[in-house]
Design an enzyme around this catalytic site. Sequence first.
Site, PDB file in Angstrom:
ATOM      1  N   ARG A 232       2.346  -8.582 -10.039  1.00  0.00           N
ATOM      2  CA  ARG A 232       3.703  -9.135 -10.117  1.00  0.00           C
ATOM      3  C   ARG A 232       4.090  -9.556  -8.705  1.00  0.00           C
ATOM      4  NH1 ARG A 232       7.384  -5.309  -8.239  1.00  0.00           N
ATOM      5  NH2 ARG A 232       6.633  -3.411  -9.172  1.00  0.00           N
TER       6      ARG A 232
ATOM      7  N   HIS B 235      10.362  -5.541  -8.797  1.00  0.00           N
ATOM      8  CA  HIS B 235      10.248  -4.919 -10.116  1.00  0.00           C
ATOM      9  C   HIS B 235      11.291  -5.478 -11.091  1.00  0.00           C
ATOM     10  CE1 HIS B 235      10.081  -2.049 -13.310  1.00  0.00           C
ATOM     11  NE2 HIS B 235      11.324  -1.691 -13.077  1.00  0.00           N
TER      12      HIS B 235
ATOM     13  N   TYR C 126       6.920  -0.782  -0.491  1.00  0.00           N
ATOM     14  CA  TYR C 126       5.721  -0.132  -1.025  1.00  0.00           C
ATOM     15  C   TYR C 126       4.475  -1.007  -1.046  1.00  0.00           C
ATOM     16  CZ  TYR C 126       7.743  -2.322  -5.247  1.00  0.00           C
ATOM     17  OH  TYR C 126       8.287  -3.190  -6.140  1.00  0.00           O
TER      18      TYR C 126
END
Lengths: 325, 362
Positions: free
Chosen positions: B261, B265, B275
């Site tokens: 992706r 998110h 992250y």
Amino acid sequence: MAQMTMIQAITDAMRNELKNDESVLVFGEDVGQNGGVFRATEGLQKEFGEDRVFDTPLAESGIGGLACGLSVTGFRPVMEVQFFGFIFETFDAVAAQMARMRYRSGGVYNSPVTIRGPFGGGVKTPELHADSLEGLMAQTPGIKVVIPATPYDAKGLLISAIRDNDPVVFLEHMKLYRSFREEVPEEEYTIELGKADVKREGKDITIITYGAMVHSSLKAAEELEKDGIDAEVIDLRTVSPIDVDTIIESVEKTNRAIVVQEAQKQAGIAANVVAEISDRAILSLEAPVLRVTAPDTVFPFGAAEDTWLPSYKDIVEKSKQVIEF
Amino acid sequence: MEKTKELQQIESQFETFQILNENGEVVNEDAMPDLSDEELKELMTRMVYTRIWDQRAISLNRQGRLGFYAPVAGQEASMIGSQFALDKKDWILPGYRDIPQIVYHGVPMDQAFLWSRGHYGGGQMPEGVNVMMPQIIIGAQITQTAGVAMGLKRNDTGTIAITYTGDGGASQGDFYEGMNFAGAFNVPAVFVVQNNRFAISVPVEKQSAAKTIAQKAVAAGIHGVQVDGMDILAVYAMTKEARQRGLDGNGPTLIETLTYRYGPHTMAGDDPTRYRTSDEDDEWEKKDPLVRFRKFLESKDLWSEDEENKIVDQAKEDIKEAIKKADSAPKQKVTDLIGFMNEELPQNLKEQMEQYKEKESK
Ligand SMILES: Cc1ncc(C[n+]2csc(CCOP(=O)(O)OP(=O)(O)O)c2C)c(N)n1
């Protein structure tokens, strides 16, 4: 003293307890490197290491079981349920296991787990993020259910929750996370679980409430004052068990009460408060005890939240009904 | 953790299935699906369309004109390729990110926007569109798929049920329960795990000690396969095969698609730089499903910049229309919601209906 938001006060409480007690562990989804989706655990992994503050796989049932298991081996797990609507996935671990640990083992084992989770309306989250499920939890004997309304209370109550030797569900209203700051001592302090707080004194009517509705009720009390009505506002802080003494003492003084909750009418806490008042103080009442709640539907999808959630105006209106009875 | 020989042996059996490599060259001629030129172009059209739609949705979200939105760029091959392998009557049980699949399965785009805004109109599936409401609860769709597939089999419909989750979702107990039930009852179900490497911030390596998610099929006694999720032909071929396996009475299939992706998110405050690294992003952008498939089509003289630009314009136009339509949906009322709670209103809701009617009339 520092000015803190509620979320900072919550982080501070966890930091305090991680420092204070080697057996405290903080874990859940995204709580490590990411610091939690709301940043409630921001910086804790860095400070205490991956052994003490860690990410779990995405499985609430697993998280609850892990906490339960750790708790009987001498640890004090502080588990995060990312949004409290996901408690259903771990309900067995919490309600059928931790809550019965002491009872089933005849007092041999206990389960000192703290279950933290954000909830609460007004922030337009997708479904099952905002639901007020405290009634469900409060119907489960064996666990305490705590809902702070201010940064100061949040820190003191969370430290108490972590130190409590039984499971404590600690619910954090999302709308309160960053809505205001207040003075919060940097040093440690505790607030006794099960103790309500009189957030405003008054003599004409008692408004009993908790969570975000404490602020709506305080606002309602200001409005009522303009009409010469002096309302007392009680913040339950712990919704299970409720602080019956503080409630009854107040109702015996004001002779009138309403109970305010963000949850649906059939969802529990307010009904229990009304029942206790009727059991213990019926003769001091000048009017029936009414409730201000949401309607008995599923928590609404984003587009209808504003009308669905009880407002300070509803509280004013209901208070007047009781006064004019 | 050191793995035993036995485990290593099992894990080594799960190799990534691929048809097109990163340069758009066919590396697995035998597996080439039987698709006409028109169909091949349709696949590309849908991927381009979806990429534009994703960009628009992100900007609409930033302007406050959409509600919840989970970006899909990077996952087009996995989403479009798997849906394209379905029959119109097959059932889809989506997660929150799986909006492209359900739109191509017949859910009007304006309804998808309503769903994003938290309007009940987004869940009112049109007649004949066999799609469940996208799940927010991760894992719920997976056990339900076993049930839907059993229903389809009992009714002898000749159709299957397909469901989607992510690498994180594969950690849920429901994931195992759903696969296990589907296997035990031998029902026509396809479980797609779109492994985009992250469950919000948690990398797949921290979800499980298993080398692949595909191998989790072994425990359920069903077929499992890992596919290059940036290769639309591979995803298509494996889904088609899985569908047929179910229809032939040979049980459910777990398909793990390796994908990525590109965006956050969701649009609700997630910051991917916390992250993952930009090196990692760059690495995956080299595998982009659109670039790869464009090269493949160009090599067959099936694609041009002109054609692509037309699709981009069309997509923008359609999205504008769909948003307009969503804007014109009636404002959601609490009385509507009270009305949907039960078939007949019980006493408490009757009373509350009256109260809210009055409140809403003010
Ligand atoms: C039962 C449940 N737990 C937690 C969440 C919160 N949550 C939403 S998405 C997500 C990560 C999902 O990751 P993955 O399954 O890999 O799918 P992806 O989002 O990457 O497509 C989490 C933890 C949820 N929606 N439902």
